[in-house]
Design an enzyme around this catalytic site. Structure first.
Site, PDB file in Angstrom:
ATOM      1  NE  ARG A  66     -13.227  40.014 -24.007  1.00 53.82           N
ATOM      2  CZ  ARG A  66     -12.031  40.550 -23.799  1.00 53.82           C
ATOM      3  NH1 ARG A  66     -11.006  39.798 -23.485  1.00 53.82           N
ATOM      4  NH2 ARG A  66     -11.848  41.851 -23.903  1.00 53.82           N
ATOM      5  CE1 TYR A 119     -31.091  22.915 -16.774  1.00 51.60           C
ATOM      6  CE2 TYR A 119     -30.076  25.077 -16.679  1.00 51.60           C
ATOM      7  CZ  TYR A 119     -29.967  23.707 -16.756  1.00 51.60           C
ATOM      8  OH  TYR A 119     -28.729  23.130 -16.797  1.00 51.60           O
ATOM      9  CG  ASP A 197     -34.943  29.672 -21.183  1.00 48.07           C
ATOM     10  OD1 ASP A 197     -34.943  29.110 -22.293  1.00 48.07           O
ATOM     11  OD2 ASP A 197     -34.140  29.373 -20.274  1.00 48.07           O
ATOM     12  CE  LYS A 222     -30.392  21.511 -23.006  1.00 47.10           C
ATOM     13  NZ  LYS A 222     -29.697  22.622 -22.413  1.00 47.10           N
TER      14      LYS A 222
END
Ligand code: PLP
Length: 409
Positions: A66, A119, A197, A222
């Site tokens: 993790r 977004y 972003d 993306k």
């Protein structure tokens, strides 16, 4: 074999062999033929969740996946290199990256400035957290630097200390362009940290950290992965202490990506440069087709000289990108005719994959926004957003023309 030949066959591995290469080359080839991989050219995938301790004295380099994992850390190294940052954390989604950024930089009750046309998922977390009292948020048209400067110190007519200025440029779906260097300057002058972003551009087309941003967040889903088979994200930090804090918080809240997703994303990243170049060529052909067709009433793409952000994008980006939006004459009915029977482009959310996609932001990606927020952001019912893929351009143009003819009928 001549000495020249033997130089050419020297494997590209280890720091020495990579010294002097560009960030682009080093980032895209991170881990290729690395010396600790039994001569494997492609880095292996480490799925193990845990790692053995030799004894009670001293921890191994990796202990529990993790926090850190060799495969995921390789992708992090690649992202930090490509974005010119000092460290990166790879998360399980772009929204996990944004959540991590917010958790790390915004104290309880802190203040965030976000783009009014961000977004939809970013809008939703900020809106939800402002309703639960976790933070306050001011939605600002960041192309208006005067308004941005005012918003950094004043909220609801009262003085405010802004903790985080979040910029998304180009914006979604209208491709508005914000001046990153100026926004960073204004944000820092007001005592805020500033994050960009970079999902729409990827580090191939835009380098926010070189323009003064403290963080870059991205949906790796993306362009970075590029094959529409991983949901992932990343946070890259300019300063090493910020990178360390982000990595620490990622482990605390458990938002890191699975090793397999990281491995796939690293594989996708190998072709990012080549993909971006084909995306760019195809986009020019698609834009020309849209501009020439009577069914189309507006095209929003920063590569067009009449786009309000054209000059800024030309200075700030290494290309206008392959995302665009357009509006059809005839409103929602024309949109339905365009989509009904559409070939070559798939109606789906997301963007930046090898395949061409269209979406209807009003009812799909931006559906979570209130009617007022959509109106403020300029998201109309007659708008279609397009992510141009890397298929043969002639086919894309033929399919698009066919659909536009239907829309006009
Ligand atoms: N940021 C932008 C600009 C996006 O377009 C998206 C998703 O579409 C996200 C963040 C969220 O990324 P993810 O879907 O990987 O959680």
């Amino acid at each position: 074999m001549s000495s020249e030949d033997s130089q050419l066959t020297t494997p590209l591995s280890g720091t020495e062999a990579r010294n002097g290469l560009s960030e682009l080359m080093r980032g895209l080839t991170t881990g290729i033929a690395a010396p600790d991989q039994h001569s494997a050219v492609v880095p292996p995938l480490y799925l193990s969740t845990n790692y053995a301790f030799a004894g009670l004295d001293g921890r191994p380099a990796f202990d529990y996946s993790r926090g850190h994992n060799p495969t995921r850390d390789l992708l992090a190294e690649a992202m930090a290199t490509l974005e010119h940052g000092s460290g990166a954390t790879i998360t399980s989604s772009g929204m996990a990256a944004i959540t991590l950024l917010l958790e790390t930089t915004v104290p309880i009750g802190g203040h965030v400035i976000a783009p009014h046309d961000c977004y939809g998922g970013t809008w939703r977390i900020l809106d939800t957290w402002s309703q639960t009292g976790r933070l306050t948020v001011d939605w600002v048209d960041q192309t208006d630097l005067g308004g941005l400067k005012h918003a950094l110190t004043s909220f609801d007519d009262a003085p405010v200390q802004t903790d985080l200025l979040l910029v998304e440029t180009p914006s979604n779906p209208l491709l508005r362009i914000t001046d990153i260097a100026e926004a960073a300057r204004l944000g820092h002058a007001a005592g805020a940290v500033m994050a960009v972003d970079n999902t729409f551009c990827s580090p191939l087309l835009q380098h926010p950290l070189l323009l003064g941003a403290d963080y870059v967040v991205a949906s790796d889903t993306k362009f970075l992965n590029g094959h529409s088979d991983v949901v992932g994200g990343s946070v890259v930090s300019a300063a090493p202490e910020r990178a360390e804090r982000i990595a620490y918080m990622a482990n605390v809240i458990g938002v890191t990506a699975s090793p397999f997703d990281a491995w796939l994303t690293l594989r996708g990243l190998r072709t990012l440069d080549a993909r971006i170049r084909v995306h760019a060529d195809n986009t020019r052909r698609v834009v020309d087709t849209l501009l020439a067709h009577p069914a189309v009433s507006a095209v929003y793409w920063p590569g067009l000289p009449d786009h309000p952000g054209h000059d800024l994008a030309a200075r700030q980006q290494d290309g206008p990108g392959s995302l665009l939006s357009f509006e059809l004459n005839g409103g929602l009915d024309a949109v339905r005719r365009f989509l009904d029977g559409l070939r070559g482009f798939t109606l789906a959310e997301s963007l930046g994959g090898v395949e061409s996609l269209v979406c209807h932001p009003f009812s799909m990606t931006h559906a979570a926004m209130s009617e007022k927020a959509k109106a403020d952001a300029g998201v109309t019912e007659s708008m279609i957003r397009m992510s141009v893929g890397i298929e043969p351009a002639a086919d894309l143009v033929a399919c698009l023309t066919e659909a536009l003819d239907r829309a006009a009928a």
